[in-house]
Design an enzyme around this catalytic site. Structure first.
Site, short mmCIF file in Angstrom:
data_model
loop_
_atom_site.label_atom_id
_atom_site.label_comp_id
_atom_site.label_asym_id
_atom_site.label_seq_id
_atom_site.Cartn_x
_atom_site.Cartn_y
_atom_site.Cartn_z
N ASP A 1 0.86 -1.17 0.00
CA ASP A 1 0.00 0.00 0.00
C ASP A 1 0.91 1.24 0.00
O ASP A 1 2.14 1.15 0.10
CB ASP A 1 -0.98 -0.03 1.19
CG ASP A 1 -2.20 0.84 0.95
OD1 ASP A 1 -2.16 1.69 0.04
OD2 ASP A 1 -3.21 0.69 1.67
N TRP A 2 0.28 2.38 -0.11
CA TRP A 2 0.94 3.69 -0.27
C TRP A 2 2.00 3.93 0.81
O TRP A 2 1.66 3.96 2.00
CB TRP A 2 -0.16 4.75 -0.19
CG TRP A 2 0.20 6.15 -0.45
CD1 TRP A 2 0.58 7.08 0.48
CD2 TRP A 2 0.18 6.84 -1.71
NE1 TRP A 2 0.79 8.30 -0.12
CE2 TRP A 2 0.54 8.17 -1.47
CE3 TRP A 2 -0.12 6.44 -3.02
CZ2 TRP A 2 0.62 9.13 -2.48
CZ3 TRP A 2 -0.05 7.39 -4.02
CH2 TRP A 2 0.33 8.72 -3.75
#
Ligand code: BGC
Length: 756
Positions: free
Chosen positions: A300-301
């Site tokens: 994820d980010w």
């Protein structure tokens, strides 16, 4: 060298792809391979100065693009620029340029894979069909809608030139405080699995493959256990025993993997003290080895560097990269400082701290996904090939989903449907807002730009005016959300006028709930509906006029203080661009409501228990003499929802009273529409394990089916269940069905099955 080989007739397509991947991989340098594992955000190659700040109009800075794609071999780009939706022509231009550089100016000529969050329609493309959010889809209890949303979204995502979608969310919505509850399919593992499977098939195709120009690769997220942090706040620690992780959180992911999802995104959070991005047990052992997942695992980010800057388990970026890649991450959504990711990973391989075979495994998965998507043959699409983009046909599908989801929770004295000749006051902060109908991830991350992009669609107020004529509708907001600052704060906005106006009409339609949000900005201090909105509801009820409370919110805000004083309650969840129309059609009787709650609607913020709780949550029933006020006491139960007609359940019967071995038992029940209008009913089948070695859940949903019945019509529904459906996960992490009695329930009927 551009390596594409011809496929001989006897070879299966999979084998041929594998061969092409191996041939390509064997030619690649370490730097080229590492670059494939890097994913950057669009602004990194844009014309701005820093994060999220490209200049307007956005143009790709070709020097930055070349540095990333030619010098560093970056293999993937994501997201929009400046955090809002772009026109299709601009998407096309951006992606064409990226692919041109990747395929003409690099040695290996590997196309870049562009990924986007198109989570309820294509979030970041102007004019796309915007569907209800997933939580609303779940309330339809009709997986066809999840399939339709996936199919239309795949088509429109590809029309934007993008082949990869970070969707669906399969997180267990067991905690209503969580800011992303609306992004999932609610609290029940079986319901999530059924809806999630169909959404994946909608994205990736049933008979055609992801290589079709109308399909995209899906990416189920966030593996695993993301949605239940102890504090209820995003990206804070969760403590989840393995037994619970496996029984409730894992099943929907397993189903989506079996349905063929191409990618999995990892949970940004921390479980039992371990950052999931550093968990070899969860990513490699469980996901890749035990579940046999062969696709791409994307972070994820910022979650690789987060192992250093947020979780403090890595002393620097290099150690963070080492932990994540060795845990099994194939692609890092870096998304900014790609140079350090690439340089550090090359050096880790050179020093032997990361095996090159691990890099090969990651790159193999990435190349395979790119090949399956046909990116060499079609690096970008042409918008002209997508005449159905934003079509009336797709809009109808989005409307139908909203109309089947909206849930009637209370209807005293059959107040609803209202007559179209009535005079009504429409009021509340959600009455005239496209933003609140859609929620986060709509035209921008937080959804705050929606009113600008969605002017062509009807708010609740506009839809009601269209339905019964302007002359019959008064509008005063009463309370409105603040334009700036906290997404939650609201203020009085004609409060007194709203009360005065109520006195002059036949009924009050009060639209309350939340403004749009997601992720950290959506973290909440109090699940109760805001004080201003509660006060507005209270004062309006005191006028003596019937109040219809319309809920428009991403999670169930507690309304127990005002619920008894309103005559009707209608829950819209986040119904999307056609939600105003669908609601109005329900309020005035054009549509008979058939949505059912996909989660438990709590009465109080301290009583957040899912429907599948343990018997110990209901001790008041056993004790009798004492009043345990705060025992399990939801405002409305999971699966609850009324109709304008009535249904009678009868004749529950089974093909055998005993289940043994793997032989399924058939269960039949007759459902009659005993009212006088056509209606849809969700027939749900629950089971209860009466005694088990691990205290059993009071009940669990095992099957459901949505049917349509004409007045007076009866249908027989047939379900089939086997021992496997009655199993639970024991303390050893293994599934088991224990011999004994099980109660089978549907509607108000019950029967018993014995497992031997
Ligand atoms: C979210 C993901 C999303 C990603 C890319 C993250 O902050 O947690 O769900 O896919 O951003 O936009």
């Amino acid at each position: 060298m551009f390596l594409l080989m011809t496929v001989s007739c006897s070879e299966k397509p999979g084998d041929a792809t594998d061969k092409k991947v191996e041939a390509l991989l064997s030619e690649m340098t370490l730097k080229e391979k590492v670059g494939q594992m890097a994913q950057i955000t669009l602004d990194v190659i844009g014309n701005g100065e820093g994060r999220f700040s490209s200049k307007e109009p956005f143009v790709v800075d070709t020097a930055r693009l070349r540095k990333a794609v030619v010098e560093y071999h970056v293999g993937s780009i994501l997201n929009t620029t400046n955090n809002y939706a772009l026109p299709t022509a601009q998407w096309n231009g951006i992606i064409s340029l990226i692919q041109k550089v990747a395929m003409e100016e690099t040695r290996a000529k590997i196309p870049v894979i562009y990924g986007i969050d198109a989570i309820h329609g294509v979030t970041y493309t102007e004019g796309a069909t915007i569907f209800p959010q997933q939580i609303t889809m779940a309330a339809t209890f009709n997986p066809v809608h999840a399939y339709n949303m996936g199919k239309v979204t795949a088509y429109e995502t590809r029309a934007s030139g993008i082949p990869w979608n970070f969707s669906p969310v399969l997180d267990l919505g067991a905690d209503p405080r969580f800011s992303r509850q609306f992004e999932g399919f609610g609290e029940d593992p079986y319901l999530i699995g059924e809806m999630g499977e169909q959404m994946v098939l909608g994205y990736e195709g049933i008979t055609d493959s992801v290589g079709s120009p109308y399909k995209v690769a899906s990416c189920v997220k966030h593996f695993l256990g993301y949605s239940v942090p102890v504090s209820g706040k995003d990206r804070t620690p969760a403590y989840i025993p393995e037994q619970v992780l496996r029984e409730y959180h894992l099943a929907p992911f397993k189903k989506a993997i079996e349905a063929g999802t191409e990618a999995v995104m990892i949970n940004s959070g921390i479980i039992n003290g371990v950052s999931v991005h550093a968990s070899h047990d969860l990513i490699t052992k469980l996901l890749k080895e035990e579940l046999g997942f062969e696709g791409v695992v994307v972070s994820d980010w910022m979650d690789v560097i987060n192992l250093h800057i947020r979780d403090k388990i890595a002393v620097d970026n290099k150690e963070a990269v080492k932990l994540a890649v060795n845990a099994g991450i194939d692609m890092s959504m870096i998304p900014y400082e790609y140079e350090t990711f690439c340089d550090d990973l090359v050096s880790l391989v050179e020093s032997g701290e990361v095996e090159e075979s691990r890099i090969d495994d990651a790159v193999r998965r990435i190349l395979k996904m790119k090949m399956k998507l046909g990116l060499w043959e079609r690096p970008v699409t042409k918008f002209e090939d997508y005449p159905e983009f934003g079509s009336a046909k797709s809009a109808k599908l989005a409307y139908d989903a909203a109309a089947e989801a909206i849930t009637l929770l209370k209807n005293t004295d059959s107040l609803l449907p209202l007559s179209k000749t009535m005079k009504v006051l429409v009021t509340g902060p959600n009455a005239n807002s496209m933003r609140s109908l859609n929620g986060g991830w709509t035209y921008s991350w937080q959804g705050e730009k929606t009113d600008r992009f969605a002017q062509g669609y009807n708010t609740i107020l506009e839809a009601i005016r269209n339905e019964i004529g302007e002359a019959n509708v008064k509008y005063v907001p009463g309370v409105s959300y603040l334009e700036t600052g906290s997404y939650y704060e609201d203020q009085e906005d004609g409060f007194g006028q709203a009360i005065q106006a109520a006195k002059t009409v036949d009924a009050v339609i009060l639209c309350v709930g939340e403004n749009s949000y997601t992720e950290k900005p959506g973290d909440l201090n109090d699940l109760t509906l805001s004080a201003n909105q509660l006060r507005l509801a209270g004062e309006l009820s005191r006028t003596g006029k019937p109040v219809i409370l319309v809920l428009n919110e991403g999670r169930p805000r507690c309304i127990s203080a005002i619920e008894p004083s309103v005559k009707a309650v209608v829950h819209t969840y986040l119904p999307g661009n056609y939600g105003g129309d669908a609601l109005s059609d329900i309020l005035f009787g054009d549509v008979n409501p058939s949505g059912k709650l996909p989660y438990t609607y709590p009465s109080y913020p301290n009583s957040l228990v899912t429907y599948y709780h343990k018997p110990a949550e209901e001790q008041k029933r056993a004790e009798g003499a004492y009043i345990y006020e705060s025992d399990y006491n939801p405002q409305y139960e999971f699966g609850y929802g009324l109709s304008y007609t009535t249904f009678e359940y009868s004749n529950l019967r089974t093909s055998s009273s005993v289940i043994s071995g793997n032989n399924p038992v058939e269960i039949f029940v007759d459902i009659k529409n005993s009212g006088n209008r056509q209606g849809k009913e969700v027939v749900m089948l629950f089971s209860s394990d009466l005694y088990a070695s691990v205290t059993p859940d009071v009940k669990r949903l095992r099957r459901f089916e949505k049917i349509t019945l004409e007045p007076g019509e009866t249908k027989t529904i047939r379900f089939e269940i086997s021992a496997e459906d009655l199993a639970f996960v024991g303390p050893d992490g293994k599934w088991i069905t224990e011999p004994g009695d099980f109660e089978i329930k549907t509607g108000t009927l019950k029967t018993t099955l014995k497992y031997e």
